[in-house]
Design an enzyme around this catalytic site. Structure first.
Site, PDB file in Angstrom:
ATOM      1  N   ARG A   1       0.806  -1.221   0.000  1.00 29.21           N
ATOM      2  CA  ARG A   1       0.000   0.000   0.000  1.00 29.21           C
ATOM      3  C   ARG A   1       0.844   1.277   0.000  1.00 29.21           C
ATOM      4  NH1 ARG A   1      -4.028  -1.017   4.895  1.00 29.21           N
ATOM      5  NH2 ARG A   1      -2.341  -2.419   5.552  1.00 29.21           N
TER       6      ARG A   1
ATOM      7  N   GLU B   1      -8.678 -10.725  13.342  1.00 25.99           N
ATOM      8  CA  GLU B   1      -8.348  -9.808  12.251  1.00 25.99           C
ATOM      9  C   GLU B   1      -9.631  -9.241  11.656  1.00 25.99           C
ATOM     10  OE1 GLU B   1      -5.286  -8.794  11.432  1.00 25.99           O
ATOM     11  OE2 GLU B   1      -4.625  -9.969  13.149  1.00 25.99           O
TER      12      GLU B   1
END
Length: 472
Positions: free
Chosen positions: A20, A158
């Site tokens: 990212r 998560e």
């Protein structure tokens, strides 16, 4: 701050690519104020763990090793990047061989975490078999969600695996990514990690569930208990995953550095336009005018002045020196009462002794200017030793490179070098000599001599008719 007992070690997870970030660099080498993120993490850990720091590398591992080859940490290679749990597995044998019994695990993309943060967290979590730092956010985003039951930790899930029907509404408490663990207690849990999740990775967070099943003491330590700086910005405890987050963290760091320098007595004009690295020393009484950038281990001494639009890297500016606007210094040493610029460039190895002057559009590389020497404009001085009170005329260059090797030009004290002179190294000009303007000096010049090395001027009194004259 007191270092931890030698049974303590630290693992830094630094193997990821950081997709990212949209950069070919490993994420931990992305810079903030001229320093890679991993450098901040190592600076934070070294006072507590000394050389007992293990850095797990993977993507572009060699570039990370090379960048930190001067550090005393141990690098561990994670050949395949299969998640944080897999990274811990990759480092485990090295940790055990080093005699580590208690372990801190931290991400390499957390540059704003302080030594005090880590020390406080370790103190609070040291007695648990496994502890992790938590932060409460209004928007937990993609971070691992902490699940509690009657106040006690039950799991870390998560974000992509979080199911509201199974775990209830998200509380906003998330895992900050710092862990303390007793290695003997946690070791049996490592083999239980699986990649059966949406990410297809081995998560270190799954140790929490396995630890609870095994009856271990597992604690989630809230950030409020671990943080002692009192600024309330819990975001600084979290990792950096995007250019936006990197810039936000850098802005926070820049403001805190500038504010500390102002508080210590430096005069910083337009402070909002100053970028000062974390290892820069700006003494009380120094003056810096923004916009300006100062990086590395640069030192700006008291009564020195750095004007606007300058970039200073790994350089020292001594008392009373002035760096005029639009000048660049890299690896330079500017002595007391010197003057540099505007529009000067001092490259590595440039040394200006007391009251020397380098003026506009002058470049100096691996050269020393003695006390009172001056090169006021339009000059290149490379691989040179220039004595006291030498005057270098405009347009002068030292021809230091023959295509294969660099050679040295030596100019002794009180020499006057006329404008537009080329000094072809290796060559020595003796004290008190005079070099006539426009000369190309290829041989040594004795003391007190006049050197003229140019063709004799020819004057033609009648220029003759020009073609346009005939046409008219």
């Amino acid at each position: 701050m007191e270092p931890l007992d030698e049974k303590w070690g630290a693992v830094v997870l630094a193997a990821g690519k950081g997709t990212r970030m949209h950069s070919p660099k490993p994420k931990v080498l992305m810079e903030m104020l001229g320093e890679p993120m991993l450098a901040y993490v190592l600076d934070t850990l070294e006072p507590l763990f000394s050389s007992r720091i293990f850095v797990v590398v993977g993507h572009e591992a060699e570039s990370v090793r090379t960048r930190f080859e001067d550090r005393s940490c141990t690098f561990v290679h994670q050949a395949e990047q299969l998640g944080t749990g897999h990274a811990l597995q990759a480092a485990w044998d090295d940790l055990a061989a080093a005699g580590i019994e208690k372990l801190l695990v931290i991400n390499g993309d957390t540059p704003l975490v302080t030594t005090r943060d880590v020390a406080s967290f370790v103190e609070r979590g040291a007695n648990a078999h496994l502890a992790f730092l938590t932060v409460s956010l209004l928007d937990p985003g993609a971070f691992g969600h902490v699940v509690r039951q009657e106040g006690r930790v039950r799991a870390i899930i998560e974000a992509r695996d979080y199911d509201r029907d199974t775990y209830g509404p998200a509380t906003g408490e998330i895992n900050a990514g710092l862990y303390c663990m007793n290695m003997r207690s946690v070791e049996p849990l490592l083999g239980k990690l699986t990649a059966e999740n949406a990410g297809g990775e081995y998560y270190i967070t799954d140790l929490v569930g396995h630890g609870l099943e095994a009856g271990l003491q597992v604690e989630g330590v809230p950030a409020a208990a671990a943080r002692t700086s009192g600024d309330g910005d819990v975001l600084r405890l979290l990792g950096i995953n995007s250019p936006r987050e990197l810039v936000r963290a850098e802005t926070h760091l820049r403001e805190s550095i500038v504010d500390a320098l102002l508080g210590a007595g430096a005069l910083l004009r337009s402070p909002e336009q100053l970028r000062v690295g974390p290892h820069v020393v700006v003494e009380p009484g120094a003056e810096i005018v923004g916009p300006c950038e100062i990086y590395g281990r640069s030192v700006i001494e008291s009564r020195a002045r750095v004007e606007s639009h300058c970039v200073v890297t790994e350089s020292r500016v001594e008392k009373g020196a002035v760096i005029h606007s639009f000048s660049h210094l890299q690896g330079a040493h500017v002595g007391p009462m010197c003057s540099v610029g505007p529009y000067a460039r001092l490259r590595p190895g440039a040394i200006l002794q007391e009251k020397a002057k380098v003026g506009n559009f002058v470049e100096v590389k691996k050269a020393t200017l003695g006390p009172g020497a001056k090169a006021s404009h339009l000059t290149y001085l490379g691989d040179a030793e220039i004595g006291a009170d030498v005057n270098i005329g405009a347009g002068t260059i030292t021809c230091n490179y023959d295509g294969k090797r660099k050679h040295v030009t030596r100019i002794e004290h009180d020499v006057f070098v006329g404008s537009n002179t080329a000094l072809v190294a290796p060559v020595t000009v003796g004290a008190h000599a005079l070099i006539a303007a426009g000369s190309v000096i290829t041989q040594d010049v004795p003391e007190n001599a006049l050197a003229v090395a140019r063709s004799r001027q020819t004057v033609l009194k009648n220029r003759g008719n020009r073609p346009d004259d005939e046409a008219s």
